[in-house]
Design an enzyme around this catalytic site. Structure first.
Site, PDB file in Angstrom:
ATOM      1  CG  LEU A 168       7.181  -8.440 -10.303  1.00  0.00           C
ATOM      2  CD1 LEU A 168       6.510  -9.764 -10.648  1.00  0.00           C
ATOM      3  CD2 LEU A 168       8.320  -8.155 -11.274  1.00  0.00           C
ATOM      4  CE  LYS A 169       7.380  -5.356  -1.727  1.00  0.00           C
ATOM      5  NZ  LYS A 169       7.504  -3.997  -1.190  1.00  0.00           N
ATOM      6  CG  LEU A 170       0.914  -5.604  -4.533  1.00  0.00           C
ATOM      7  CD1 LEU A 170      -0.441  -5.100  -5.020  1.00  0.00           C
ATOM      8  CD2 LEU A 170       1.010  -5.503  -3.011  1.00  0.00           C
TER       9      LEU A 170
END
Length: 271
Positions: A168-170
């Protein structure tokens, strides 16, 4: 949990260590370049010479390092942190690496060490204000145990199993970086048509690039262009086609100063 170790004291790691000290935790820090950790002694941190010495008494260990190679070296290399980590400790992996790399690191840990995948959204200013977004991937019990420390840093989002936090960070970084690329090109079009930069920015602020303009105006952020390119390549590693993101990588690669903050791609000085 009051005994914490932070492995990696670049811009984000140092800010996280300071924030945790302010919150009342006992913090030991280590950095591959010792001079980058030395200033934290004045804030109350203990400076360790090796990863192993940093984690000896730690209930919770944070890694905030450049990439998966650096994380692996700190955890499993010479003077390995894992070899000195006590049973029952929690390893919180906050570096931005790939989901597969995250799962591979977790699989190598002894069963006595719990693992939390927890990269963050936000830069140094968000750390100082305790307003990071923390993308947590791992068992609910581990997220709950690490919760008091994580909430000292910001808001925790339970994303699912290990690897989903990093994924999700990416996704979020891809959106942010490509939006800045779109802002860069929109201003290039404005310049080509002779539109005053201030007028163009005022119009764009009212549209979908508002968030990109806020990020380009952020003087507290310290997200190096080279790291943004690294993150975007990680995001693209399993994607069959993403032409906008691929173009953004090229824009990043073409930047002269790879250590400058991402916002340097957008010249707002003439506003």
């Amino acid at each position: 949990m009051t005994n914490l170790a932070v492995l990696g004291t670049g811009h984000m790691g140092a800010a996280i260590a300071r924030r945790l000290l302010v919150a009342g935790h006992r913090v030991t820090v280590w950095n591959r370049t010792p001079s980058r950790a030395a200033a934290l002694a004045g804030s109350g941190a203990v400076i360790a010479e090796t990863p192993a010495k940093a984690v000896l008494d730690a209930d919770l260990i944070i890694t905030m390092l450049t990439d998966a190679t650096a994380v692996e070296a700190a955890l499993f290399g010479p003077d390995a942190a894992v070899d000195a980590t006590r049973s029952g400790a929690i390893l919180v992996q906050m570096s931005t690496i790939g989901p597969d790399e995250t799962r591979a690191l977790a699989a190598r840990l002894p069963t006595a060490i719990s693992f939390l995948d927890a990269p963050v959204g936000g830069s140094v200013g968000a750390v100082d204000a305790g307003k990071l977004t923390i993308f947590a991937g791992g068992r609910d019990k581990v997220i709950e145990q690490a919760g008091p420390m994580l909430r000292d840093l910001g808001t925790v989002h339970d994303c699912g199993p290990v690897g989903t936090g990093t994924a999700l960070k990416l996704v979020v970084n891809t959106a942010m970086i490509t939006a800045l690329g779109a802002l860069h090109d929109s201003l290039a079009v404005a310049d080509a048509f002779g539109i005053d930069r201030s007028l163009a920015l005022d119009a764009l602020t009212a549209g979908p690039l508002n968030g990109a303009i806020r990020r380009a105006s952020n003087t507290d952020a310290k997200f190096a262009i080279s790291l943004a390119a690294k993150d975007l390549r990680l995001a693209l590693s399993d994607v069959r086609t993403a032409p906008i993101a691929a173009a953004a990588v090229q824009l990043l690669d073409d930047a002269t100063d790879q250590r400058a903050d991402l916002a340097s791609l957008i010249n707002l000085e003439n506003r």
